[in-house]
Design a protein around this motif. Structure first.
Motif, PDB file in Angstrom:
ATOM      1  N   ARG A  89      13.064  37.066  57.214  1.00  0.00           N
ATOM      2  CA  ARG A  89      12.879  36.099  58.305  1.00  0.00           C
ATOM      3  C   ARG A  89      11.502  36.252  58.938  1.00  0.00           C
ATOM      4  NH1 ARG A  89      18.403  37.647  59.476  1.00  0.00           N
ATOM      5  NH2 ARG A  89      19.828  35.935  58.937  1.00  0.00           N
ATOM      6  N   LYS A  90      11.022  37.498  59.040  1.00  0.00           N
ATOM      7  CA  LYS A  90       9.685  37.721  59.591  1.00  0.00           C
ATOM      8  C   LYS A  90       8.613  37.065  58.713  1.00  0.00           C
ATOM      9  CE  LYS A  90      10.646  42.131  61.938  1.00  0.00           C
ATOM     10  NZ  LYS A  90      10.313  43.583  61.964  1.00  0.00           N
ATOM     11  N   VAL A  91       8.781  37.199  57.403  1.00  0.00           N
ATOM     12  CA  VAL A  91       7.821  36.596  56.481  1.00  0.00           C
ATOM     13  C   VAL A  91       7.875  35.072  56.577  1.00  0.00           C
ATOM     14  CG1 VAL A  91       7.176  36.338  54.057  1.00  0.00           C
ATOM     15  CG2 VAL A  91       7.901  38.561  54.906  1.00  0.00           C
ATOM     16  N   ILE A  92       9.084  34.512  56.672  1.00  0.00           N
ATOM     17  CA  ILE A  92       9.226  33.056  56.793  1.00  0.00           C
ATOM     18  C   ILE A  92       8.556  32.553  58.071  1.00  0.00           C
ATOM     19  CG2 ILE A  92      10.887  31.178  57.108  1.00  0.00           C
ATOM     20  CD1 ILE A  92      12.810  32.739  55.298  1.00  0.00           C
ATOM     21  N   LYS A 106      -0.121  38.613  60.978  1.00  0.00           N
ATOM     22  CA  LYS A 106       0.087  39.731  60.058  1.00  0.00           C
ATOM     23  C   LYS A 106       1.563  40.112  60.056  1.00  0.00           C
ATOM     24  CE  LYS A 106      -4.364  40.266  59.330  1.00  0.00           C
ATOM     25  NZ  LYS A 106      -4.990  39.950  58.032  1.00  0.00           N
ATOM     26  N   VAL A 107       2.029  40.659  58.953  1.00  0.00           N
ATOM     27  CA  VAL A 107       3.391  41.187  58.876  1.00  0.00           C
ATOM     28  C   VAL A 107       3.305  42.655  58.483  1.00  0.00           C
ATOM     29  CG1 VAL A 107       4.534  39.001  58.348  1.00  0.00           C
ATOM     30  CG2 VAL A 107       3.617  40.373  56.496  1.00  0.00           C
ATOM     31  N   SER A 119       4.374  42.557  52.089  1.00  0.00           N
ATOM     32  CA  SER A 119       3.635  42.599  53.345  1.00  0.00           C
ATOM     33  C   SER A 119       2.139  42.719  53.098  1.00  0.00           C
ATOM     34  CB  SER A 119       4.132  43.774  54.193  1.00  0.00           C
ATOM     35  OG  SER A 119       3.303  44.006  55.294  1.00  0.00           O
ATOM     36  N   GLN A 120       1.745  43.616  52.201  1.00  0.00           N
ATOM     37  CA  GLN A 120       0.328  43.815  51.909  1.00  0.00           C
ATOM     38  C   GLN A 120      -0.280  42.573  51.265  1.00  0.00           C
ATOM     39  OE1 GLN A 120       0.326  47.335  49.488  1.00  0.00           O
ATOM     40  NE2 GLN A 120       0.963  48.684  51.166  1.00  0.00           N
ATOM     41  N   SER A 121       0.451  41.952  50.327  1.00  0.00           N
ATOM     42  CA  SER A 121      -0.051  40.742  49.668  1.00  0.00           C
ATOM     43  C   SER A 121      -0.190  39.594  50.659  1.00  0.00           C
ATOM     44  CB  SER A 121       0.885  40.334  48.526  1.00  0.00           C
ATOM     45  OG  SER A 121       0.964  41.350  47.551  1.00  0.00           O
ATOM     46  N   PHE A 122       0.788  39.471  51.563  1.00  0.00           N
ATOM     47  CA  PHE A 122       0.737  38.402  52.567  1.00  0.00           C
ATOM     48  C   PHE A 122      -0.467  38.591  53.483  1.00  0.00           C
ATOM     49  CE2 PHE A 122       1.707  36.464  56.618  1.00  0.00           C
ATOM     50  CZ  PHE A 122       2.251  35.239  56.266  1.00  0.00           C
ATOM     51  N   ASN A 123      -0.683  39.815  53.940  1.00  0.00           N
ATOM     52  CA  ASN A 123      -1.819  40.084  54.826  1.00  0.00           C
ATOM     53  C   ASN A 123      -3.146  39.856  54.114  1.00  0.00           C
ATOM     54  OD1 ASN A 123      -0.051  40.777  56.881  1.00  0.00           O
ATOM     55  ND2 ASN A 123      -0.116  42.954  56.411  1.00  0.00           N
ATOM     56  N   LYS A 124      -3.205  40.200  52.827  1.00  0.00           N
ATOM     57  CA  LYS A 124      -4.422  39.956  52.066  1.00  0.00           C
ATOM     58  C   LYS A 124      -4.667  38.469  51.906  1.00  0.00           C
ATOM     59  CE  LYS A 124      -6.695  41.082  47.686  1.00  0.00           C
ATOM     60  NZ  LYS A 124      -6.562  41.773  46.376  1.00  0.00           N
TER      61      LYS A 124
END
Length: 354
Positions: A89-92, A106-107, A119-124
Motif C-alpha cells: 500500500r505504501k508503494v501504491i 521516497k519509500v 524500495s531501492q528500485s523505486f527510489n532510484k
C-alpha cells in the motif's frame, strides 16, 4: 540468534510463515471453540450423544465445525493480511504521488529482501525522473538563452546604427558584432538541425569503405589552427583501418571530440589520440589534460544543451557530445568517458567492423 532475525527474509519464506501462522492460530482457535461449544452443549462429539435419541446427527456437528473453520480462518487471514500488505500500500500511495508529478517521494521498506529491492528500485526511479525533469527545464532554459542572447545583441546594435552621431569606427564595430552574433545564431541553428536529423535517422545512407586513420589525420590537420594557438602537443598513434560507413557522418565524431579536447585542454598541454584495430572492433581514444569532470557532469555530458561549465566561459552549445553519441549508436557502436577532477578526460569510441 539475534543476528538471524536481523537478516532479511525472502518474500517466499515470509508468505510460508504467514500461512503457517494462520493455520496454527486457526487450529488453536477451533480447538478452544469446540471446547466451549461442547461445554454449552451446542455440539456433541461423544459416542454417547451419537447413540442417544436426543443426540444430534454427526453431519450436523461436522457442518458446524466446517463453518466455524471457514469463518475463523477468513477473519484471521483478513486481519493479518492488512499488516502484511501495508508495504504494498505504501508503494501504491507513493506511485500515485509520482504520477501526480511529485518526484521527491521516497519509500523505505525493511525486513523482506524483495521488498527492500523494490524500495531501492523505486527510489532510484524517482531520482532519475527528478533528474530528467530538471534536465528538461534546463534544456528549455539553455535553448532559450542561447537563441535569445544573439538576437537581443543584434537588435540592440541595429538600433544603435540608426543613430546619426556615430563615428565610422563605431559603425564598423557594431556591424562586426552583428555579423559575429548572426554567425553564432546560424551555427547554433545548424547544429540543432543536424542533431535533429540524426536523431530521426535509422539507416545510414551511402556506405562505402574508406581509410578511417586517414580521415582522422585530415581532421587533426583541419583543426591545426585551434590546437596550435594554445600550443597543444598532439600525439597521434593510428593503426591502418579500413571502415565501411558514411564518411561525412563519422567525420562529425572526430571533429566534435577533438574540438572538445582542444577547448578544455590547458595552455601548452597535450592531447593523445589512438586508433586500434582489435579483432572485429575499432577502438578510438582521445585524452586531454584539462580540468576533468565530476560524477554529476559525467552522468549528463551526453545530454543536449548540457554544459559542465555553468559559467559558460568556454564557447559551446552543449550539442557536440550528444551528436557524437547519436552517430556512434547509428554506426552500431558506443562512446564512453573516463574522467576525474583535475586529471583530464578520456573519451573512447568503439565501432564494429561487421
Amino acid at each position: 540468534m539475534r543476528d538471524f532475525f536481523k537478516k532479511r527474509l525472502s518474500l517466499a519464506i515470509t508468505l510460508v510463515m504467514f500461512v503457517f501462522g494462520v493455520m496454527v492460530a486457526t487450529f488453536f482457535l477451533i480447538v478452544g471453540s469446540i471446547a466451549i461449544l461442547q461445554h454449552w452443549d451446542i455440539i456433541s462429539l461423544t459416542d454417547h450423544s451419537l447413540n442417544s435419541d436426543e443426540g444430534r446427527h454427526p453431519l450436523h456437528s461436522l457442518l458446524i465445525l466446517f463453518g466455524l473453520c471457514v469463518l475463523l480462518g477468513t477473519a484471521l487471514t483478513a486481519f493479518l493480511s492488512k499488516k502484511t500488505l501495508n508495504p504494498i500500500r505504501k508503494v501504491i500511495a507513493a506511485t500515485h504521488k509520482v504520477a501526480g508529478g511529485d518526484f521527491s517521494v521516497k519509500v523505505d521498506l525493511k525486513g523482506i529482501e524483495e521488498l527492500e529491492e523494490l524500495s531501492q528500485s523505486f527510489n532510484k526511479m524517482t531520482q532519475e525522473l527528478s533528474s530528467i525533469e530538471t534536465l528538461r527545464n534546463d534544456f528549455v532554459n539553455n535553448f532559450s538563452h542561447e537563441f535569445k542572447t544573439p538576437i537581443s545583441s543584434i537588435r540592440g546594435f541595429a538600433k544603435l546604427l540608426k543613430e546619426n552621431h556615430l563615428t565610422e569606427g563605431e559603425r564598423r564595430e557594431y556591424l562586426d558584432i552583428i555579423i559575429t552574433e548572426s554567425e553564432r545564431l546560424a551555427a547554433l541553428s545548424t547544429n540543432v538541425l543536424i542533431l535533429s536529423k540524426y536523431e530521426n535517422l535509422e539507416i545510414i545512407p551511402d556506405k562505402a569503405p574508406f581509410r578511417l586513420d586517414e580521415q582522422i589525420r585530415k581532421v587533426i590537420v583541419l583543426m591545426e589552427p585551434k590546437w596550435s594557438s594554445k600550443e597543444i602537443n598532439v600525439n597521434v598513434e593510428l593503426d591502418k583501418v579500413v571502415y565501411c560507413g558514411n564518411e561525412d557522418l563519422t567525420e562529425q565524431i572526430w571533429l566534435n571530440l577533438l574540438d572538445n579536447a582542444i577547448k578544455f585542454s590547458d595552455q601548452s598541454g597535450f592531447i593523445n589520440i589512438t586508433l586500434k584495430n582489435i579483432n572485429n572492433e575499432i577502438q578510438f581514444a582521445i585524452q586531454d589534460n584539462g580540468p576533468g569532470m565530476d560524477d554529476q557532469t559525467k552522468a549528463h555530458i551526453f545530454d543536449k544543451f548540457y554544459q559542465g561549465d555553468t559559467s559558460h566561459s568556454q564557447k559551446g552549445y552543449g550539442l557536440g557530445l550528444p551528436l557524437v553519441k547519436r552517430i556512434a549508436e547509428l554506426c552500431g557502436g558506443n562512446v564512453g568517458v573516463q574522467s576525474r577532477p583535475g586529471q583530464g578526460s578520456l573519451f573512447t569510441v568503439v565501432l564494429s567492423k561487421a
